[in-house]
Design a protein around this motif. Structure first.
Motif, short mmCIF file in Angstrom:
data_model
loop_
_atom_site.label_atom_id
_atom_site.label_comp_id
_atom_site.label_asym_id
_atom_site.label_seq_id
_atom_site.Cartn_x
_atom_site.Cartn_y
_atom_site.Cartn_z
N LEU A 22 -3.45 -24.08 -4.36
CA LEU A 22 -2.43 -23.57 -3.44
C LEU A 22 -2.23 -22.06 -3.64
CD1 LEU A 22 -0.33 -23.98 -1.22
CD2 LEU A 22 1.32 -24.61 -3.00
N THR A 23 -2.24 -21.62 -4.89
CA THR A 23 -2.11 -20.19 -5.17
C THR A 23 -3.28 -19.43 -4.55
OG1 THR A 23 -0.94 -20.63 -7.23
CG2 THR A 23 -1.94 -18.45 -7.01
N ALA A 24 -4.50 -19.95 -4.73
CA ALA A 24 -5.69 -19.31 -4.14
C ALA A 24 -5.58 -19.31 -2.62
CB ALA A 24 -6.96 -20.03 -4.58
N PHE A 25 -5.15 -20.43 -2.03
CA PHE A 25 -5.00 -20.50 -0.58
C PHE A 25 -4.04 -19.42 -0.08
CE2 PHE A 25 -2.49 -21.88 3.06
CZ PHE A 25 -3.49 -22.00 4.01
N LYS A 26 -2.90 -19.28 -0.72
CA LYS A 26 -1.91 -18.29 -0.29
C LYS A 26 -2.46 -16.87 -0.35
CE LYS A 26 1.67 -18.90 -2.70
NZ LYS A 26 2.89 -19.10 -3.45
N LEU A 27 -3.27 -16.59 -1.37
CA LEU A 27 -3.84 -15.24 -1.52
C LEU A 27 -5.01 -15.00 -0.57
CD1 LEU A 27 -3.85 -14.92 -5.41
CD2 LEU A 27 -2.41 -13.64 -3.81
N TRP A 28 -5.83 -16.02 -0.34
CA TRP A 28 -7.08 -15.85 0.40
C TRP A 28 -6.96 -16.15 1.89
CZ3 TRP A 28 -10.76 -18.79 -3.47
CH2 TRP A 28 -10.77 -18.11 -4.68
N ALA A 29 -6.02 -16.98 2.31
CA ALA A 29 -5.92 -17.37 3.73
C ALA A 29 -5.73 -16.18 4.68
CB ALA A 29 -4.82 -18.40 3.92
N PRO A 30 -4.97 -15.16 4.31
CA PRO A 30 -4.78 -14.04 5.25
C PRO A 30 -6.02 -13.19 5.52
CG PRO A 30 -2.99 -14.13 3.65
CD PRO A 30 -4.06 -15.06 3.17
N CYS A 31 -7.06 -13.30 4.70
CA CYS A 31 -8.23 -12.42 4.81
C CYS A 31 -9.35 -13.08 5.61
CB CYS A 31 -8.72 -12.06 3.43
SG CYS A 31 -10.15 -10.97 3.46
N LYS A 32 -9.85 -12.39 6.64
CA LYS A 32 -10.92 -12.89 7.52
C LYS A 32 -12.23 -13.17 6.78
CE LYS A 32 -9.77 -9.65 10.99
NZ LYS A 32 -10.12 -8.88 12.16
N LYS A 33 -12.47 -12.47 5.67
CA LYS A 33 -13.73 -12.60 4.94
C LYS A 33 -13.85 -13.94 4.21
CE LYS A 33 -13.04 -8.80 2.55
NZ LYS A 33 -13.25 -7.70 1.59
N ASN A 34 -12.73 -14.64 4.02
CA ASN A 34 -12.71 -15.84 3.19
C ASN A 34 -12.93 -17.12 3.98
OD1 ASN A 34 -12.23 -14.18 1.00
ND2 ASN A 34 -10.03 -14.31 1.23
N LEU A 35 -13.24 -18.19 3.24
CA LEU A 35 -13.53 -19.49 3.84
C LEU A 35 -12.82 -20.58 3.04
CD1 LEU A 35 -15.22 -21.52 5.60
CD2 LEU A 35 -17.04 -21.26 3.89
N ILE A 36 -12.16 -21.50 3.73
CA ILE A 36 -11.57 -22.69 3.11
C ILE A 36 -12.40 -23.89 3.59
CG2 ILE A 36 -9.51 -24.13 2.82
CD1 ILE A 36 -8.93 -21.28 1.92
N LEU A 37 -13.01 -24.61 2.65
CA LEU A 37 -13.77 -25.81 2.96
C LEU A 37 -12.93 -27.02 2.57
CD1 LEU A 37 -17.32 -24.94 1.61
CD2 LEU A 37 -16.67 -25.25 3.98
N MET A 38 -12.72 -27.92 3.51
CA MET A 38 -11.91 -29.12 3.26
C MET A 38 -12.83 -30.34 3.27
SD MET A 38 -8.87 -27.85 2.98
CE MET A 38 -7.95 -29.36 2.98
N PRO A 39 -13.06 -30.96 2.10
CA PRO A 39 -13.91 -32.14 2.08
C PRO A 39 -13.14 -33.40 2.49
CG PRO A 39 -13.22 -31.62 -0.13
CD PRO A 39 -12.65 -30.54 0.77
N GLY A 40 -13.82 -34.31 3.15
CA GLY A 40 -13.22 -35.60 3.49
C GLY A 40 -12.10 -35.51 4.50
N LEU A 41 -11.37 -36.59 4.60
CA LEU A 41 -10.25 -36.66 5.54
C LEU A 41 -8.99 -36.17 4.85
CD1 LEU A 41 -11.04 -40.16 7.03
CD2 LEU A 41 -11.55 -37.93 8.02
N CYS A 42 -8.09 -35.58 5.60
CA CYS A 42 -6.84 -35.07 5.04
C CYS A 42 -5.69 -36.02 5.37
CB CYS A 42 -6.55 -33.68 5.60
SG CYS A 42 -7.79 -32.48 5.09
N VAL A 43 -4.89 -36.30 4.38
CA VAL A 43 -3.75 -37.18 4.55
C VAL A 43 -2.73 -36.51 5.48
CG1 VAL A 43 -1.85 -38.33 3.32
CG2 VAL A 43 -4.10 -38.13 2.25
#
Length: 150
Positions: A22-43
């Motif tokens: 969550l800490t990484a998400f908060k820091l990295w989500a605002p930047c266009k250069k970054n990528l969030i990969l979500m495996p599987g289905l999300c609850v």
């Protein structure tokens, strides 16, 4: 966690509910250069379930590094890329992790979940077979990432 270069966060929806991911998400989500990969289905109801390629911002509830108020809500801008990897289990084995590394060719892999002997062996395999830096920090250990090593 603050690095100039592009970063990739590979986390299940449950992992995005707190801690390092969550800490990484908060820091990295605002930047266009970054990528969030979500495996599987999300609850449903989790942060992961709110993330799609069209998501522009999300509200996150919980304790944050600057506040001990668990009811505080923080709005996070989402400018990074969001991708779902449906055919990946969050409980995969070493072979599944090696296959994933082969698909994305990262410069560094940080293993954060598992038994120490297994993470140690997998880290060695990643270094030798994939020619990729890998580490497995201890609980509460801080690692520093610098542009020259990622």
């Amino acid at each position: 966690l603050k690095v100039d270069g592009p970063m990739v966060l590979f986390a299940t929806s449950a992992m995005l509910e707190g801690g390092l991911s969550l800490t990484a998400f908060k820091l990295w989500a605002p930047c266009k250069k970054n990528l969030i990969l979500m495996p599987g289905l999300c609850v449903p109801g989790t942060l992961g379930s709110k993330l799609t390629p069209k998501t522009k911002s999300v509200e996150v509830k919980g304790t944050f590094h600057k506040s001990k108020n668990k009811n505080r809500t923080e709005k996070i801008q989402v400018n990074c890329k969001i991708k779902q990897v449906i055919n990946f289990s969050a409980h995969t084995d070493g072979k599944g992790i090696m296959d994933l590394i082969g698909k994305f060719s990262p410069k560094l892999v940080v293993l954060v979940h598992g038994e120490k002997p297994k993470m140690e062996e997998l880290s060695k395999q990643i270094k030798v077979r994939m020619n990729t830096l890998a580490c497995y920090p201890k609980i509460n250990e801080t690692i520093k990432l610098f542009k020259h090593n990622v």
